[in-house]
Scaffold this motif. Structure first.
Motif, PDB file in Angstrom:
ATOM      1  N   HIS A   1      43.636  37.744  20.460  1.00  0.00           N
ATOM      2  CA  HIS A   1      44.915  37.069  20.881  1.00  0.00           C
ATOM      3  C   HIS A   1      45.139  37.489  22.575  1.00  0.00           C
ATOM      4  O   HIS A   1      46.521  37.035  22.744  1.00  0.00           O
ATOM      5  CB  HIS A   1      46.161  37.988  20.140  1.00  0.00           C
ATOM      6  CG  HIS A   1      45.955  37.687  18.654  1.00  0.00           C
ATOM      7  ND1 HIS A   1      46.022  36.548  17.991  1.00  0.00           N
ATOM      8  CD2 HIS A   1      45.629  38.594  17.650  1.00  0.00           C
ATOM      9  CE1 HIS A   1      45.948  36.723  16.609  1.00  0.00           C
ATOM     10  NE2 HIS A   1      45.608  37.891  16.410  1.00  0.00           N
ATOM     11  N   GLN A   2      44.340  37.986  23.126  1.00  0.00           N
ATOM     12  CA  GLN A   2      44.386  38.498  24.450  1.00  0.00           C
ATOM     13  C   GLN A   2      43.180  38.088  25.160  1.00  0.00           C
ATOM     14  O   GLN A   2      42.061  38.644  24.991  1.00  0.00           O
ATOM     15  CB  GLN A   2      45.049  39.838  24.759  1.00  0.00           C
ATOM     16  CG  GLN A   2      45.468  40.300  26.226  1.00  0.00           C
ATOM     17  CD  GLN A   2      46.168  41.447  26.454  1.00  0.00           C
ATOM     18  OE1 GLN A   2      46.075  42.159  25.439  1.00  0.00           O
ATOM     19  NE2 GLN A   2      46.250  41.646  27.589  1.00  0.00           N
ATOM     20  N   SER A   3      43.277  37.312  26.300  1.00  0.00           N
ATOM     21  CA  SER A   3      42.074  36.960  26.855  1.00  0.00           C
ATOM     22  C   SER A   3      41.867  38.137  28.110  1.00  0.00           C
ATOM     23  O   SER A   3      42.697  38.573  28.719  1.00  0.00           O
ATOM     24  CB  SER A   3      42.167  35.706  27.571  1.00  0.00           C
ATOM     25  OG  SER A   3      43.038  35.343  28.495  1.00  0.00           O
ATOM     26  N   PHE A   4      40.564  38.099  28.699  1.00  0.00           N
ATOM     27  CA  PHE A   4      40.307  39.112  29.600  1.00  0.00           C
ATOM     28  C   PHE A   4      40.739  38.672  31.016  1.00  0.00           C
ATOM     29  O   PHE A   4      40.567  37.362  31.203  1.00  0.00           O
ATOM     30  CB  PHE A   4      38.789  39.547  29.557  1.00  0.00           C
ATOM     31  CG  PHE A   4      38.210  40.070  30.931  1.00  0.00           C
ATOM     32  CD1 PHE A   4      38.493  41.451  30.838  1.00  0.00           C
ATOM     33  CD2 PHE A   4      37.579  39.467  32.017  1.00  0.00           C
ATOM     34  CE1 PHE A   4      37.841  42.135  31.792  1.00  0.00           C
ATOM     35  CE2 PHE A   4      37.054  40.274  32.967  1.00  0.00           C
ATOM     36  CZ  PHE A   4      37.383  41.571  33.091  1.00  0.00           C
ATOM     37  N   SER A   5      41.220  39.298  31.612  1.00  0.00           N
ATOM     38  CA  SER A   5      42.024  38.849  32.816  1.00  0.00           C
ATOM     39  C   SER A   5      41.296  39.871  33.930  1.00  0.00           C
ATOM     40  O   SER A   5      41.351  41.085  33.959  1.00  0.00           O
ATOM     41  CB  SER A   5      43.564  38.969  32.992  1.00  0.00           C
ATOM     42  OG  SER A   5      43.976  39.886  33.742  1.00  0.00           O
ATOM     43  N   PHE A   6      41.006  38.935  35.113  1.00  0.00           N
ATOM     44  CA  PHE A   6      40.090  40.040  35.954  1.00  0.00           C
ATOM     45  C   PHE A   6      41.344  40.741  37.142  1.00  0.00           C
ATOM     46  O   PHE A   6      42.229  40.463  37.014  1.00  0.00           O
ATOM     47  CB  PHE A   6      39.381  39.059  37.065  1.00  0.00           C
ATOM     48  CG  PHE A   6      38.318  38.456  36.673  1.00  0.00           C
ATOM     49  CD1 PHE A   6      36.948  39.275  36.377  1.00  0.00           C
ATOM     50  CD2 PHE A   6      38.162  37.010  36.361  1.00  0.00           C
ATOM     51  CE1 PHE A   6      35.948  38.567  35.861  1.00  0.00           C
ATOM     52  CE2 PHE A   6      37.087  36.392  35.615  1.00  0.00           C
ATOM     53  CZ  PHE A   6      35.742  37.209  35.459  1.00  0.00           C
ATOM     54  N   PRO A   7      40.680  41.885  37.479  1.00  0.00           N
ATOM     55  CA  PRO A   7      41.605  42.868  38.246  1.00  0.00           C
ATOM     56  C   PRO A   7      41.281  42.169  39.659  1.00  0.00           C
ATOM     57  O   PRO A   7      40.583  42.442  40.488  1.00  0.00           O
ATOM     58  CB  PRO A   7      40.904  43.969  38.381  1.00  0.00           C
ATOM     59  CG  PRO A   7      39.708  43.883  38.059  1.00  0.00           C
ATOM     60  CD  PRO A   7      39.399  42.770  37.186  1.00  0.00           C
ATOM     61  N   LEU A   8      42.179  41.076  39.966  1.00  0.00           N
ATOM     62  CA  LEU A   8      42.078  40.147  41.220  1.00  0.00           C
ATOM     63  C   LEU A   8      41.911  40.965  42.489  1.00  0.00           C
ATOM     64  O   LEU A   8      41.070  40.441  43.310  1.00  0.00           O
ATOM     65  CB  LEU A   8      43.233  38.951  41.253  1.00  0.00           C
ATOM     66  CG  LEU A   8      43.052  38.089  39.788  1.00  0.00           C
ATOM     67  CD1 LEU A   8      44.064  37.104  40.142  1.00  0.00           C
ATOM     68  CD2 LEU A   8      41.749  37.395  39.821  1.00  0.00           C
ATOM     69  N   ILE A   9      43.101  41.936  42.746  1.00  0.00           N
ATOM     70  CA  ILE A   9      42.769  42.534  44.180  1.00  0.00           C
ATOM     71  C   ILE A   9      41.739  43.347  44.214  1.00  0.00           C
ATOM     72  O   ILE A   9      41.202  43.298  45.342  1.00  0.00           O
ATOM     73  CB  ILE A   9      44.190  43.452  44.045  1.00  0.00           C
ATOM     74  CG1 ILE A   9      45.293  42.643  44.108  1.00  0.00           C
ATOM     75  CG2 ILE A   9      43.967  44.319  45.322  1.00  0.00           C
ATOM     76  CD1 ILE A   9      46.692  43.421  44.168  1.00  0.00           C
ATOM     77  N   TRP A  10      41.262  44.128  43.320  1.00  0.00           N
ATOM     78  CA  TRP A  10      40.080  45.000  43.188  1.00  0.00           C
ATOM     79  C   TRP A  10      39.085  43.956  43.381  1.00  0.00           C
ATOM     80  O   TRP A  10      37.997  44.318  44.282  1.00  0.00           O
ATOM     81  CB  TRP A  10      39.965  45.705  41.857  1.00  0.00           C
ATOM     82  CG  TRP A  10      38.840  46.681  41.717  1.00  0.00           C
ATOM     83  CD1 TRP A  10      38.824  48.044  42.248  1.00  0.00           C
ATOM     84  CD2 TRP A  10      37.653  46.428  41.049  1.00  0.00           C
ATOM     85  NE1 TRP A  10      37.709  48.548  41.947  1.00  0.00           N
ATOM     86  CE2 TRP A  10      36.808  47.606  41.260  1.00  0.00           C
ATOM     87  CE3 TRP A  10      37.053  45.264  40.471  1.00  0.00           C
ATOM     88  CZ2 TRP A  10      35.750  47.709  40.784  1.00  0.00           C
ATOM     89  CZ3 TRP A  10      35.905  45.563  39.904  1.00  0.00           C
ATOM     90  CH2 TRP A  10      35.043  46.677  39.951  1.00  0.00           C
ATOM     91  N   MET A  11      38.594  43.052  42.724  1.00  0.00           N
ATOM     92  CA  MET A  11      37.431  42.078  42.831  1.00  0.00           C
ATOM     93  C   MET A  11      37.368  41.353  44.278  1.00  0.00           C
ATOM     94  O   MET A  11      36.408  41.531  44.998  1.00  0.00           O
ATOM     95  CB  MET A  11      37.527  40.840  41.717  1.00  0.00           C
ATOM     96  CG  MET A  11      37.219  41.352  40.296  1.00  0.00           C
ATOM     97  SD  MET A  11      35.428  41.769  40.319  1.00  0.00           S
ATOM     98  CE  MET A  11      35.156  40.015  40.538  1.00  0.00           C
ATOM     99  N   LEU A  12      38.686  40.815  44.616  1.00  0.00           N
ATOM    100  CA  LEU A  12      38.648  40.090  45.931  1.00  0.00           C
ATOM    101  C   LEU A  12      38.328  41.217  47.127  1.00  0.00           C
ATOM    102  O   LEU A  12      37.625  40.972  48.062  1.00  0.00           O
ATOM    103  CB  LEU A  12      40.146  39.559  46.174  1.00  0.00           C
ATOM    104  CG  LEU A  12      40.312  38.854  47.646  1.00  0.00           C
ATOM    105  CD1 LEU A  12      39.413  37.620  47.496  1.00  0.00           C
ATOM    106  CD2 LEU A  12      41.809  38.289  47.745  1.00  0.00           C
ATOM    107  N   LEU A  13      38.863  42.223  47.082  1.00  0.00           N
ATOM    108  CA  LEU A  13      38.636  43.457  48.103  1.00  0.00           C
ATOM    109  C   LEU A  13      37.090  43.727  48.220  1.00  0.00           C
ATOM    110  O   LEU A  13      36.401  43.667  49.449  1.00  0.00           O
ATOM    111  CB  LEU A  13      39.128  44.652  47.735  1.00  0.00           C
ATOM    112  CG  LEU A  13      39.378  45.696  48.951  1.00  0.00           C
ATOM    113  CD1 LEU A  13      40.425  45.351  49.799  1.00  0.00           C
ATOM    114  CD2 LEU A  13      39.908  46.945  47.959  1.00  0.00           C
ATOM    115  N   TYR A  14      36.333  43.964  47.050  1.00  0.00           N
ATOM    116  CA  TYR A  14      34.955  44.209  47.254  1.00  0.00           C
ATOM    117  C   TYR A  14      34.155  43.174  47.199  1.00  0.00           C
ATOM    118  O   TYR A  14      33.005  43.372  47.870  1.00  0.00           O
ATOM    119  CB  TYR A  14      34.597  44.962  45.831  1.00  0.00           C
ATOM    120  CG  TYR A  14      35.502  46.275  45.912  1.00  0.00           C
ATOM    121  CD1 TYR A  14      35.677  47.194  47.003  1.00  0.00           C
ATOM    122  CD2 TYR A  14      36.009  46.937  44.638  1.00  0.00           C
ATOM    123  CE1 TYR A  14      36.535  48.510  47.054  1.00  0.00           C
ATOM    124  CE2 TYR A  14      36.466  48.252  44.577  1.00  0.00           C
ATOM    125  CZ  TYR A  14      36.755  48.877  45.829  1.00  0.00           C
ATOM    126  OH  TYR A  14      37.601  49.943  45.926  1.00  0.00           O
TER     127      TYR A  14
END
Length: 286
Positions: free
Chosen positions: A79-92
């Motif tokens: 019932h809940q899709s995986f959502s990326f940690p956008l700030i963390w991903m973009l930073l690295y």
């Protein structure tokens, strides 16, 4: 003496002359800070409306933690899709892209001339390792200093105090215990740069076997896999403070992160050196 000259050359051309990357990192930190401010304002409005608690002025520690936190453990749920940690991903991802091609491109310029004249392959490789370390540390320093300056300008306390209710709302993460949590701050200011240096070294070593873009994609896969699954075998987990064992019994530890990162760095340096001893630099010119 040759090694010192090489390091100076790499720091001048790989850091100082690539200053635009660090300006971009500073602007990225400003954007993250503005996002954090909106979340803090939302939290404080909520406390005023509900009367549950009082408004909080975030500290420098809160701000840095928000930017580098990552995401809590993902539990698969239909019932809940995986959502990326956008700030963390973009930073690295920006960091990996920034350190991707300098060493490879240097083989078409002065680096190649140096190798042909002196056959100093190991000196060239170890100089690039020093450059990689300085590039990663400089990236983190720019982010930290930009956030520190913004805190000073906005009147936020320049302290490392962590406010648990605020961080639980903004990250979200259940920060418990005393306001100043040394292991958490260690994971932000020490372990995260060490982990990213290890991954950046691994990426640089891969460019000796693979095309740079393929090496970058491997780095992306490592980050995505680390975000998706909490595992001590996925190095990216150690760069997420909210995956720390402080939060739950299945989290990763700082000690394991230091040892794992050190092993990856040593392996990358060693395998890169072995590969580069027989690496044919001339075809790169074609």
């Amino acid at each position: 003496m040759k090694f010192i000259k090489l390091v100076r050359y790499d720091l001048r051309h790989g850091l100082l002359k690539r200053w635009k990357w660090y300006v971009g990192a500073a602007l990225m930190a400003v954007a993250f800070w503005l996002l954090f401010c909106t979340k803090v304002a939302s939290y404080n409005r909520g406390t005023v409306i509900t009367g549950d608690g009082s408004a909080i002025t975030p500290s420098f520690g809160d701000t840095v933690f928000f930017v580098f936190a990552g995401m809590s453990e993902y539990v698969p749920d239909p019932h809940q899709s995986f959502s990326f940690p956008l700030i963390w991903m973009l930073l690295y991802l920006v960091l990996f892209w920034m350190t991707l091609e300098y060493a490879h491109n240097d083989l078409t310029k002065t680096g190649q001339q140096f190798l042909i004249r002196t056959n100093g392959r190991m000196l060239w490789w170890f100089s690039k390792c020093v450059w990689n370390f300085c590039a990663v540390l400089s990236f983190f320093a720019v982010i930290w200093l930009t956030l520190l300056l913004l805190c000073l300008l906005s009147g936020s306390p320049v302290s490392l105090t962590l406010h648990a209710p605020l961080l639980e709302f903004t990250v979200p993460a259940a920060v418990s215990g005393p306001g100043y949590v040394a292991p958490l701050l260690f994971s932000v200011f020490c372990l995260a740069p060490l982990v990213l240096f290890a991954l950046s070294m691994l990426q640089m070593a891969f460019t000796l076997w693979l095309k740079p873009i393929v090496s970058f994609l491997i780095s992306v896969v490592i980050l995505v896999a680390s975000a998706y699954k909490l595992s001590p075998l996925l190095l990216g987990n150690y760069a997420m403070p909210v995956r720390n064992v402080i939060y739950n019994g299945t989290g990763v530890t700082n000690a394991a992160g230091v040892l794992f990162s050190a092993a990856v760095i040593a392996a990358a340096v060693l395998f890169g050196a072995v590969r580069f001893r027989k690496y044919d630099v001339l075809p790169i010119e074609e």
